[in-house]
Write an enzyme that holds these catalytic residues in place. Structure first.
Site, mmCIF file in Angstrom:
data_model
loop_
_atom_site.group_PDB
_atom_site.id
_atom_site.type_symbol
_atom_site.label_atom_id
_atom_site.label_comp_id
_atom_site.label_asym_id
_atom_site.label_seq_id
_atom_site.Cartn_x
_atom_site.Cartn_y
_atom_site.Cartn_z
ATOM 1 N N HIS A 1 1.354 4.365 -2.860
ATOM 2 C CA HIS A 1 0.887 6.155 -2.492
ATOM 3 C C HIS A 1 2.331 6.718 -3.487
ATOM 4 O O HIS A 1 2.350 7.628 -4.022
ATOM 5 C CB HIS A 1 0.851 6.291 -1.091
ATOM 6 C CG HIS A 1 -0.526 6.348 0.158
ATOM 7 N ND1 HIS A 1 -1.120 6.656 -0.818
ATOM 8 C CD2 HIS A 1 -0.476 6.077 0.215
ATOM 9 C CE1 HIS A 1 -2.802 6.934 -0.448
ATOM 10 N NE2 HIS A 1 -2.009 6.104 0.839
ATOM 11 N N GLU B 1 -6.694 6.158 -1.213
ATOM 12 C CA GLU B 1 -6.718 4.986 -0.717
ATOM 13 C C GLU B 1 -6.763 3.727 -1.454
ATOM 14 O O GLU B 1 -6.181 3.422 -1.405
ATOM 15 C CB GLU B 1 -7.543 4.974 0.987
ATOM 16 C CG GLU B 1 -7.009 6.283 1.638
ATOM 17 C CD GLU B 1 -5.654 6.191 2.359
ATOM 18 O OE1 GLU B 1 -4.785 5.585 1.938
ATOM 19 O OE2 GLU B 1 -5.488 6.708 3.416
ATOM 20 N N HIS C 1 0.714 -1.717 0.171
ATOM 21 C CA HIS C 1 0.171 0.025 -0.102
ATOM 22 C C HIS C 1 1.032 1.299 0.044
ATOM 23 O O HIS C 1 0.540 2.455 -0.679
ATOM 24 C CB HIS C 1 -1.090 -0.265 1.063
ATOM 25 C CG HIS C 1 -1.981 1.184 1.127
ATOM 26 N ND1 HIS C 1 -3.146 1.047 0.890
ATOM 27 C CD2 HIS C 1 -2.182 2.838 1.796
ATOM 28 C CE1 HIS C 1 -3.747 1.576 0.718
ATOM 29 N NE2 HIS C 1 -3.109 3.101 1.584
ATOM 30 N N GLU C 2 1.372 1.518 0.962
ATOM 31 C CA GLU C 2 2.738 2.568 0.976
ATOM 32 C C GLU C 2 2.994 2.700 -0.753
ATOM 33 O O GLU C 2 3.679 3.879 -1.007
ATOM 34 C CB GLU C 2 4.130 2.339 1.438
ATOM 35 C CG GLU C 2 3.471 1.901 3.367
ATOM 36 C CD GLU C 2 2.987 3.985 3.635
ATOM 37 O OE1 GLU C 2 3.046 4.868 3.195
ATOM 38 O OE2 GLU C 2 3.205 3.177 5.113
#
Length: 261
Positions: A136, A191, A132-133
């Site tokens: 981003h 997100e 997930h990081e």
């Protein structure tokens, strides 16, 4: 035994760029100047790169980084083998040996994982956080958040005072930047984009993309064990629903006939 801190809960609620609150190093509290006409300022990519490098170098200096032969370093290196870049941005990983439980990423591809986070997460759950990081970073959400934090924190005066190159920042200003990053939030759209990128990123790297759902399940179990009146639960009103995120990632993996770990 290392404790589970509020900083971990807050960071995973967003699973985004987070401020590590090291037990070894307490950053300056409070911002001296917030949102002072930040929209009027611009930063070149070169200036941004300089500020990001200064920040991550500062964080690495003020937090104990585990050595190459440390079990935490070895575990993370094995776990992230093959995770080399995010849409052309080279990734680099380090472990901070601190008692708070957290992880954070910078727009230059630097990802820092706390040893206490590794203590409470399985490899699959940890991969979900990392995926997930990376999402981003690849979608430039981290870059936007970093820039906005620069221009709305007390650093604005330092940033605007330099006409030719990025101004060197003091420890106090870097502390203010950290505080601004800690309060930065991503939109639900961002997100979702990070979730989707993280899933594909892990799958293409030969990792099991079920990790995304598993990391959200871990967060949900932590959230459910917290008091309903806690700040943790209050934050859920402004973040994507965990059940929805778990369902999206689980259904995707199931549809693709990927075995759950």
């Amino acid at each position: 035994m290392k404790k589970i801190s509020l900083s971990f809960i807050l960071s995973l609620l967003c699973l985004c760029v987070a401020l590590p609150m090291s037990a070894q190093f307490n950053l300056k509290k409070g911002l001296n100047a917030v949102a002072k006409g930040a929209q009027a300022l611009t930063l070149s990519d070169a200036d941004m790169a300089a500020y990001v490098k200064e920040y991550i170098d500062w964080m690495d200096k003020h937090n104990p980084v585990t050595g190459a032969d440390d079990p935490y370093t070895i575990r993370l290196a094995k776990l992230t083998e093959g995770l080399t870049d995010a849409d052309g941005i080279p990734l680099n990983f380090k472990v901070y040996d601190v008692i708070d439980v957290n992880a954070f990423a910078c727009p230059d591809g630097s990802i820092r994982v706390f040893s206490s986070l590794m203590d409470i997460m399985t490899d699959e759950e940890l991969l979900g956080v990392i995926g997930h990081e990376v999402g981003h970073i690849a979608n430039r959400h981290s870059k936007k958040a970093f820039k906005e934090s620069l221009l709305t924190s007390a650093l604005r005066d330092a940033v605007s005072s330099s006409s030719s190159k990025a101004a060197a920042l003091t420890d106090s200003q870097l502390g203010d930047l950290g505080e601004a990053l800690a309060s930065a939030k991503y939109s639900q759209k961002q997100e979702k984009e990070a979730d989707d990128y993280g899933y594909e990123f892990l799958k293409k790297a030969g990792k099991n993309p079920w990790s995304m759902a598993l990391s959200f399940e871990k967060l949900k179990s932590m959230q459910e064990s917290a008091p309903k009146s806690s700040k943790i639960n209050q934050l859920f009103s402004t973040h994507p629903d965990l059940d929805t995120r778990i369902k999206r990632m689980s259904e995707r993996a199931t549809k693709e006939n990927i075995e759950k770990p």
